[in-house]
Scaffold this motif. Structure first.
Motif, mmCIF file in Angstrom:
data_model
loop_
_atom_site.group_PDB
_atom_site.id
_atom_site.type_symbol
_atom_site.label_atom_id
_atom_site.label_comp_id
_atom_site.label_asym_id
_atom_site.label_seq_id
_atom_site.Cartn_x
_atom_site.Cartn_y
_atom_site.Cartn_z
ATOM 1 N N HIS A 173 0.862 -1.178 0.000
ATOM 2 C CA HIS A 173 0.000 0.000 0.000
ATOM 3 C C HIS A 173 0.902 1.232 0.000
ATOM 4 C CE1 HIS A 173 -3.197 -2.784 1.264
ATOM 5 N NE2 HIS A 173 -2.362 -3.190 2.198
ATOM 6 N N ASN A 174 0.368 2.345 -0.472
ATOM 7 C CA ASN A 174 1.176 3.556 -0.570
ATOM 8 C C ASN A 174 0.400 4.784 -0.113
ATOM 9 O OD1 ASN A 174 3.816 2.842 -2.133
ATOM 10 N ND2 ASN A 174 2.186 1.754 -3.213
ATOM 11 N N LEU A 175 1.149 5.719 0.457
ATOM 12 C CA LEU A 175 0.664 7.073 0.683
ATOM 13 C C LEU A 175 1.709 7.975 0.046
ATOM 14 C CD1 LEU A 175 -0.633 8.574 4.060
ATOM 15 C CD2 LEU A 175 0.563 9.894 2.321
ATOM 16 N N HIS A 176 1.346 8.583 -1.071
ATOM 17 C CA HIS A 176 2.328 9.276 -1.907
ATOM 18 C C HIS A 176 2.023 10.763 -1.998
ATOM 19 C CE1 HIS A 176 5.263 10.000 -4.977
ATOM 20 N NE2 HIS A 176 4.360 10.307 -5.890
ATOM 21 N N VAL A 177 3.070 11.580 -1.791
ATOM 22 C CA VAL A 177 2.990 13.023 -1.978
ATOM 23 C C VAL A 177 3.831 13.362 -3.207
ATOM 24 C CG1 VAL A 177 3.488 15.280 -0.973
ATOM 25 C CG2 VAL A 177 2.656 13.429 0.489
ATOM 26 N N PRO A 178 3.208 13.628 -4.360
ATOM 27 C CA PRO A 178 3.949 13.803 -5.610
ATOM 28 C C PRO A 178 4.569 15.189 -5.734
ATOM 29 C CG PRO A 178 1.606 14.035 -6.020
ATOM 30 C CD PRO A 178 1.747 13.691 -4.561
ATOM 31 N N LEU A 179 5.686 15.388 -5.042
ATOM 32 C CA LEU A 179 6.310 16.701 -4.973
ATOM 33 C C LEU A 179 7.807 16.538 -4.812
ATOM 34 C CD1 LEU A 179 6.189 19.831 -4.500
ATOM 35 C CD2 LEU A 179 5.793 19.314 -2.080
ATOM 36 N N ASP A 180 8.593 17.364 -5.509
ATOM 37 C CA ASP A 180 10.053 17.275 -5.477
ATOM 38 C C ASP A 180 10.677 18.293 -4.523
ATOM 39 O OD1 ASP A 180 9.771 15.314 -7.353
ATOM 40 O OD2 ASP A 180 10.412 16.530 -9.046
ATOM 41 N N ASP A 181 10.154 18.362 -3.313
ATOM 42 C CA ASP A 181 10.736 19.214 -2.276
ATOM 43 C C ASP A 181 10.651 18.439 -0.971
ATOM 44 O OD1 ASP A 181 11.316 22.374 -1.436
ATOM 45 O OD2 ASP A 181 10.303 21.205 0.106
ATOM 46 N N MET A 182 11.807 17.999 -0.459
ATOM 47 C CA MET A 182 11.805 17.088 0.681
ATOM 48 C C MET A 182 11.147 17.692 1.916
ATOM 49 S SD MET A 182 12.566 14.004 1.504
ATOM 50 C CE MET A 182 13.863 13.411 0.388
ATOM 51 N N GLY A 183 11.452 18.951 2.190
ATOM 52 C CA GLY A 183 10.879 19.580 3.376
ATOM 53 C C GLY A 183 9.372 19.635 3.329
ATOM 54 N N MET A 184 8.825 20.022 2.176
ATOM 55 C CA MET A 184 7.377 20.104 2.062
ATOM 56 C C MET A 184 6.748 18.718 2.080
ATOM 57 S SD MET A 184 5.108 22.370 -0.625
ATOM 58 C CE MET A 184 5.952 23.897 -0.182
ATOM 59 N N VAL A 185 7.410 17.733 1.467
ATOM 60 C CA VAL A 185 6.927 16.357 1.511
ATOM 61 C C VAL A 185 6.826 15.888 2.959
ATOM 62 C CG1 VAL A 185 7.574 13.953 1.028
ATOM 63 C CG2 VAL A 185 7.685 15.663 -0.790
ATOM 64 N N GLU A 186 7.895 16.102 3.731
ATOM 65 C CA GLU A 186 7.888 15.664 5.128
ATOM 66 C C GLU A 186 6.831 16.387 5.944
ATOM 67 O OE1 GLU A 186 12.652 14.494 5.243
ATOM 68 O OE2 GLU A 186 11.949 16.305 6.260
ATOM 69 N N SER A 187 6.620 17.675 5.662
ATOM 70 C CA SER A 187 5.597 18.434 6.378
ATOM 71 C C SER A 187 4.200 17.902 6.071
ATOM 72 C CB SER A 187 5.682 19.912 6.009
ATOM 73 O OG SER A 187 6.911 20.474 6.427
ATOM 74 N N ILE A 188 3.952 17.580 4.814
ATOM 75 C CA ILE A 188 2.639 17.051 4.435
ATOM 76 C C ILE A 188 2.441 15.660 5.021
ATOM 77 C CG2 ILE A 188 1.206 16.324 2.482
ATOM 78 C CD1 ILE A 188 2.471 18.629 0.877
ATOM 79 N N HIS A 189 3.487 14.842 5.009
ATOM 80 C CA HIS A 189 3.387 13.534 5.664
ATOM 81 C C HIS A 189 2.935 13.705 7.108
ATOM 82 C CE1 HIS A 189 6.415 11.255 2.848
ATOM 83 N NE2 HIS A 189 5.221 11.374 2.310
ATOM 84 N N LEU A 190 3.588 14.620 7.836
ATOM 85 C CA LEU A 190 3.280 14.785 9.256
ATOM 86 C C LEU A 190 1.861 15.297 9.449
ATOM 87 C CD1 LEU A 190 4.293 14.516 12.123
ATOM 88 C CD2 LEU A 190 5.234 16.835 11.950
#
Length: 219
Positions: A173-190
């Motif tokens: 299973h996946n939860l994917h944030v399709p974005l090439d900015d690590m900081g923003m990806v991690e923020s959205i994950h949280l």
């Protein structure tokens, strides 16, 4: 007039002012498949119902998110009235990022690629859940853990950004944030993890959207 990088790792805050940065973040929310978030909450709640372990791992900022999610799920799925109630059923959850001596022993003696999978070999059982977080989806120690978990009948989740990498391919299973900015990806994950916490808490304690429902009905 702001600009964005054409090459190299994206650090959007280097090109956008605070208002623009938050506006960009809001646009990224609209791209998410939120069913993935709901499904992860379902998996964690089912693990609680079944008495199965939830294991979480990640590196760097994703490692911090793994620890944060573990702390939240372990403590804040309980009604405060149950803190001293030894009969209250608790979620079994463990962050594999936090056993520092174990990680250092395997990393130093055998290689960092094995620091998570070797813990699973000691602790995991069929039916447990592994939540593996990697912004790139290509961290070798994450991939190794998921490959082993798949072979040993764990339920695996890949939490990714960018293009999803190998983790998106091998995770059940996946939860994917399709974005090439690590900081923003991690923020959205949280942020999504916080919604998941709230949802699981509401189901366990029959409040909010689940008020009046039995725990079986909330599944």
């Amino acid at each position: 007039m702001s600009s964005t990088p054409e090459k190299g790792p994206a650090m959007l805050g280097a090109y956008l002012n605070p208002a623009e940065y938050l506006q960009r973040c809001a646009k990224e929310f609209e791209k998410l498949d939120l069913q993935q978030t709901s499904d992860l909450a379902n998996s964690i709640y089912q693990a609680w119902q079944d008495g199965r372990f939830v294991f979480i791992c990640g590196n760097g900022g994703s490692g911090s998110n793994a620890s944060h999610l573990c702390e939240d799920l372990g403590k804040s799925t309980l009604d405060p009235a149950d803190f001293t109630n030894d009969d209250a059923k608790r979620l079994k959850v463990l962050s594999l990022t936090d056993n520092t001596p174990y990680i250092l022993a395997w990393g130093n003696d055998e290689g960092f690629d094995r620091v998570f999978v070797e813990q699973l070999k000691n602790l995991a059982s069929p039916g447990d859940v592994l939540i593996a977080i990697s912004g790139s989806g290509n961290s070798a120690n994450i991939v190794n853990a998921v490959e082993w978990a798949n072979k040993h009948n764990l339920e695996t989740w890949g939490i990714t950004g960018y293009q999803g990498g190998t983790l998106q391919e091998i995770g059940q299973h996946n939860l994917h944030v399709p974005l090439d900015d690590m900081g923003m990806v991690e923020s959205i994950h949280l942020m999504l993890f916080h919604w998941i916490l709230n949802d699981v808490y509401a189901r366990i304690n029959s409040v909010g959207r689940y008020a009046g429902q039995t725990q079986s009905e909330a599944a």
